[in-house]
Design a protein around this motif. Structure first.
Motif, PDB file in Angstrom:
ATOM      1  N   ALA A   1     -86.402  24.063  16.749  1.00 44.67           N
ATOM      2  CA  ALA A   1     -85.931  25.018  17.757  1.00 44.67           C
ATOM      3  C   ALA A   1     -86.903  25.105  18.932  1.00 44.67           C
ATOM      4  O   ALA A   1     -86.487  25.172  20.095  1.00 44.67           O
ATOM      5  CB  ALA A   1     -85.759  26.398  17.122  1.00 44.67           C
ATOM      6  N   SER A   2     -88.210  25.079  18.640  1.00 39.74           N
ATOM      7  CA  SER A   2     -89.213  25.139  19.706  1.00 39.74           C
ATOM      8  C   SER A   2     -89.117  23.921  20.618  1.00 39.74           C
ATOM      9  O   SER A   2     -89.213  24.033  21.844  1.00 39.74           O
ATOM     10  CB  SER A   2     -90.614  25.221  19.095  1.00 39.74           C
ATOM     11  OG  SER A   2     -91.607  25.156  20.084  1.00 39.74           O
ATOM     12  N   ALA A   3     -88.900  22.737  20.021  1.00 43.56           N
ATOM     13  CA  ALA A   3     -88.760  21.518  20.818  1.00 43.56           C
ATOM     14  C   ALA A   3     -87.549  21.609  21.737  1.00 43.56           C
ATOM     15  O   ALA A   3     -87.622  21.258  22.918  1.00 43.56           O
ATOM     16  CB  ALA A   3     -88.649  20.300  19.905  1.00 43.56           C
ATOM     17  N   ILE A   4     -86.414  22.098  21.207  1.00 41.39           N
ATOM     18  CA  ILE A   4     -85.194  22.192  22.005  1.00 41.39           C
ATOM     19  C   ILE A   4     -85.378  23.179  23.157  1.00 41.39           C
ATOM     20  O   ILE A   4     -84.935  22.923  24.287  1.00 41.39           O
ATOM     21  CB  ILE A   4     -84.004  22.612  21.124  1.00 41.39           C
ATOM     22  CG1 ILE A   4     -83.699  21.526  20.083  1.00 41.39           C
ATOM     23  CG2 ILE A   4     -82.770  22.888  21.976  1.00 41.39           C
ATOM     24  CD1 ILE A   4     -83.363  20.177  20.668  1.00 41.39           C
ATOM     25  N   VAL A   5     -86.043  24.319  22.893  1.00 44.94           N
ATOM     26  CA  VAL A   5     -86.269  25.320  23.950  1.00 44.94           C
ATOM     27  C   VAL A   5     -87.124  24.728  25.071  1.00 44.94           C
ATOM     28  O   VAL A   5     -86.835  24.905  26.258  1.00 44.94           O
ATOM     29  CB  VAL A   5     -86.930  26.581  23.366  1.00 44.94           C
ATOM     30  CG1 VAL A   5     -87.419  27.506  24.483  1.00 44.94           C
ATOM     31  CG2 VAL A   5     -85.949  27.332  22.474  1.00 44.94           C
ATOM     32  N   GLN A   6     -88.196  24.007  24.701  1.00 48.76           N
ATOM     33  CA  GLN A   6     -89.072  23.417  25.713  1.00 48.76           C
ATOM     34  C   GLN A   6     -88.345  22.329  26.505  1.00 48.76           C
ATOM     35  O   GLN A   6     -88.500  22.216  27.723  1.00 48.76           O
ATOM     36  CB  GLN A   6     -90.322  22.847  25.049  1.00 48.76           C
ATOM     37  CG  GLN A   6     -91.225  23.925  24.463  1.00 48.76           C
ATOM     38  CD  GLN A   6     -92.513  23.360  23.901  1.00 48.76           C
ATOM     39  OE1 GLN A   6     -93.229  22.629  24.570  1.00 48.76           O
ATOM     40  NE2 GLN A   6     -92.831  23.700  22.662  1.00 48.76           N
ATOM     41  N   ILE A   7     -87.537  21.532  25.816  1.00 48.18           N
ATOM     42  CA  ILE A   7     -86.743  20.508  26.508  1.00 48.18           C
ATOM     43  C   ILE A   7     -85.765  21.165  27.475  1.00 48.18           C
ATOM     44  O   ILE A   7     -85.577  20.705  28.605  1.00 48.18           O
ATOM     45  CB  ILE A   7     -85.987  19.630  25.486  1.00 48.18           C
ATOM     46  CG1 ILE A   7     -86.969  18.741  24.717  1.00 48.18           C
ATOM     47  CG2 ILE A   7     -84.939  18.775  26.181  1.00 48.18           C
ATOM     48  CD1 ILE A   7     -86.343  17.994  23.557  1.00 48.18           C
ATOM     49  N   LEU A   8     -85.135  22.276  27.035  1.00 54.39           N
ATOM     50  CA  LEU A   8     -84.168  22.974  27.871  1.00 54.39           C
ATOM     51  C   LEU A   8     -84.830  23.500  29.149  1.00 54.39           C
ATOM     52  O   LEU A   8     -84.254  23.400  30.245  1.00 54.39           O
ATOM     53  CB  LEU A   8     -83.543  24.129  27.089  1.00 54.39           C
ATOM     54  CG  LEU A   8     -82.495  24.981  27.822  1.00 54.39           C
ATOM     55  CD1 LEU A   8     -81.342  24.103  28.268  1.00 54.39           C
ATOM     56  CD2 LEU A   8     -81.995  26.101  26.933  1.00 54.39           C
ATOM     57  N   LEU A   9     -86.047  24.046  29.023  1.00 60.85           N
ATOM     58  CA  LEU A   9     -86.757  24.574  30.189  1.00 60.85           C
ATOM     59  C   LEU A   9     -87.019  23.477  31.213  1.00 60.85           C
ATOM     60  O   LEU A   9     -86.776  23.651  32.412  1.00 60.85           O
ATOM     61  CB  LEU A   9     -88.081  25.214  29.753  1.00 60.85           C
ATOM     62  CG  LEU A   9     -87.978  26.524  28.978  1.00 60.85           C
ATOM     63  CD1 LEU A   9     -89.358  26.971  28.493  1.00 60.85           C
ATOM     64  CD2 LEU A   9     -87.352  27.616  29.845  1.00 60.85           C
ATOM     65  N   LEU A  10     -87.513  22.325  30.744  1.00 64.88           N
ATOM     66  CA  LEU A  10     -87.787  21.233  31.677  1.00 64.88           C
ATOM     67  C   LEU A  10     -86.494  20.589  32.170  1.00 64.88           C
ATOM     68  O   LEU A  10     -86.426  20.133  33.315  1.00 64.88           O
ATOM     69  CB  LEU A  10     -88.682  20.186  31.022  1.00 64.88           C
ATOM     70  CG  LEU A  10     -90.163  20.278  31.407  1.00 64.88           C
ATOM     71  CD1 LEU A  10     -90.349  19.978  32.891  1.00 64.88           C
ATOM     72  CD2 LEU A  10     -90.732  21.656  31.087  1.00 64.88           C
ATOM     73  N   ASP A  11     -85.448  20.557  31.327  1.00 60.03           N
ATOM     74  CA  ASP A  11     -84.143  20.073  31.781  1.00 60.03           C
ATOM     75  C   ASP A  11     -83.671  20.883  32.985  1.00 60.03           C
ATOM     76  O   ASP A  11     -83.118  20.324  33.947  1.00 60.03           O
ATOM     77  CB  ASP A  11     -83.104  20.188  30.656  1.00 60.03           C
ATOM     78  CG  ASP A  11     -83.137  18.990  29.719  1.00 60.03           C
ATOM     79  OD1 ASP A  11     -83.806  17.985  30.048  1.00 60.03           O
ATOM     80  OD2 ASP A  11     -82.498  19.052  28.659  1.00 60.03           O
ATOM     81  N   LEU A  12     -83.871  22.195  32.926  1.00 59.65           N
ATOM     82  CA  LEU A  12     -83.431  23.065  34.011  1.00 59.65           C
ATOM     83  C   LEU A  12     -84.151  22.722  35.306  1.00 59.65           C
ATOM     84  O   LEU A  12     -83.529  22.594  36.369  1.00 59.65           O
ATOM     85  CB  LEU A  12     -83.669  24.529  33.637  1.00 59.65           C
ATOM     86  CG  LEU A  12     -83.288  25.565  34.704  1.00 59.65           C
ATOM     87  CD1 LEU A  12     -81.802  25.483  35.008  1.00 59.65           C
ATOM     88  CD2 LEU A  12     -83.668  26.974  34.250  1.00 59.65           C
ATOM     89  N   VAL A  13     -85.489  22.550  35.222  1.00 57.99           N
ATOM     90  CA  VAL A  13     -86.273  22.228  36.419  1.00 57.99           C
ATOM     91  C   VAL A  13     -85.832  20.890  37.004  1.00 57.99           C
ATOM     92  O   VAL A  13     -85.547  20.770  38.206  1.00 57.99           O
ATOM     93  CB  VAL A  13     -87.782  22.199  36.086  1.00 57.99           C
ATOM     94  CG1 VAL A  13     -88.583  21.727  37.305  1.00 57.99           C
ATOM     95  CG2 VAL A  13     -88.254  23.577  35.642  1.00 57.99           C
TER      96      VAL A  13
END
Length: 244
Positions: free
Chosen positions: A132-144
């Protein structure tokens, strides 16, 4: 449908599409390097799933943002002025994303050079984050990266269908290359450090652009390509020595 047929018959539309696809693929390299490094820290049976989810989220975010182009364009309007620069929502997002990328890359470099990785092991290998932590971090950078990607697309063409095709093509390339890149990075520890160095540079570029200092992307990717070439020559030299 007449609008689509008119675009298909327009040579300038095909040129714009080809140019935008190349630009989107190049911009997606940064995103893919981050996803590969991050998912390689998960247990082996979760890595491929996390990569596909991360890239799928990138596609969803990009297509979702394309549906709100009017809002995306307004993100470049200044909100306030500081240090002689008018900061917009895009600038703030780039600065926040750059700081996160610098922090994350620095943390990963520390983990790679730390001689004592700690007691937490998973089949002999350290697991440093949850799925879950990996997906959240990926999502944050995906947004940027998605916002930067869509603003780039808006600046190159006014035709939404061209943007959609370019985004889907770029994300498809990311999806096809993800597992190969991740395996290559995992099998070559020196490449991990090189990739983390790339992430540090990309993070600083995002911060600089957020503060209004435009850095031509050609310089960045030329430096990355030169570094990758030197590393490839170094790997070939090591293999030749082992063979001898």
């Amino acid at each position: 449908m007449d609008y689509i047929f008119a675009l298909a018959a327009d040579p300038t539309a095909w040129v714009a599409l080809a140019t935008l696809v190349v630009m989107e693929v190049v911009l997606g390299i940064d995103n893919l390097i981050f996803i590969s490094i991050l998912t390689n820290k998960l247990p082996a049976d979760q890595q491929a799933t996390a990569r596909r989810i991360g890239i799928g989220l990138a596609l969803v975010l990009r297509l979702g943002l394309l549906g709100t182009i009017a809002i995306i364009v307004q993100l470049t309007e200044p909100l306030f002025t500081a240090f002689g620069h008018g900061f917009s929502w895009r600038d703030l997002i780039l600065v926040a994303g750059g700081l996160f990328l610098v922090w994350k890359a620095t943390k990963e470099i520390h983990h790679n050079v730390d001689p004592d990785p700690g007691p937490d092991l998973f089949e002999g290998k350290k697991v440093q984050m949850s799925f879950a932590s990996a997906i959240v971090q990926i999502l944050l950078l995906d947004l940027v990266f998605s916002i930067d990607s869509i603003i780039t697309a808006v600046g190159m063409t006014d035709h939404v269908p061209i943007m959609v095709i370019a985004v889907v093509a770029a994300v498809t390339v990311m999806l096809l290359a993800a597992d190969l890149l991740a395996r290559f990075i995992q099998a070559n520890p020196t490449v991990v450090m090189l990739a983390l160095g790339f992430l540090l540079m990309i993070g600083m570029v995002l911060i600089a652009e957020g503060f209004g200092a435009h850095v031509p992307k050609g310089y960045i990717y030329a430096a990355m390509a030169f570094s990758a070439l030197i590393e490839a020559l170094n790997m070939l030299s090591q293999r030749a020595r082992k063979t001898r």
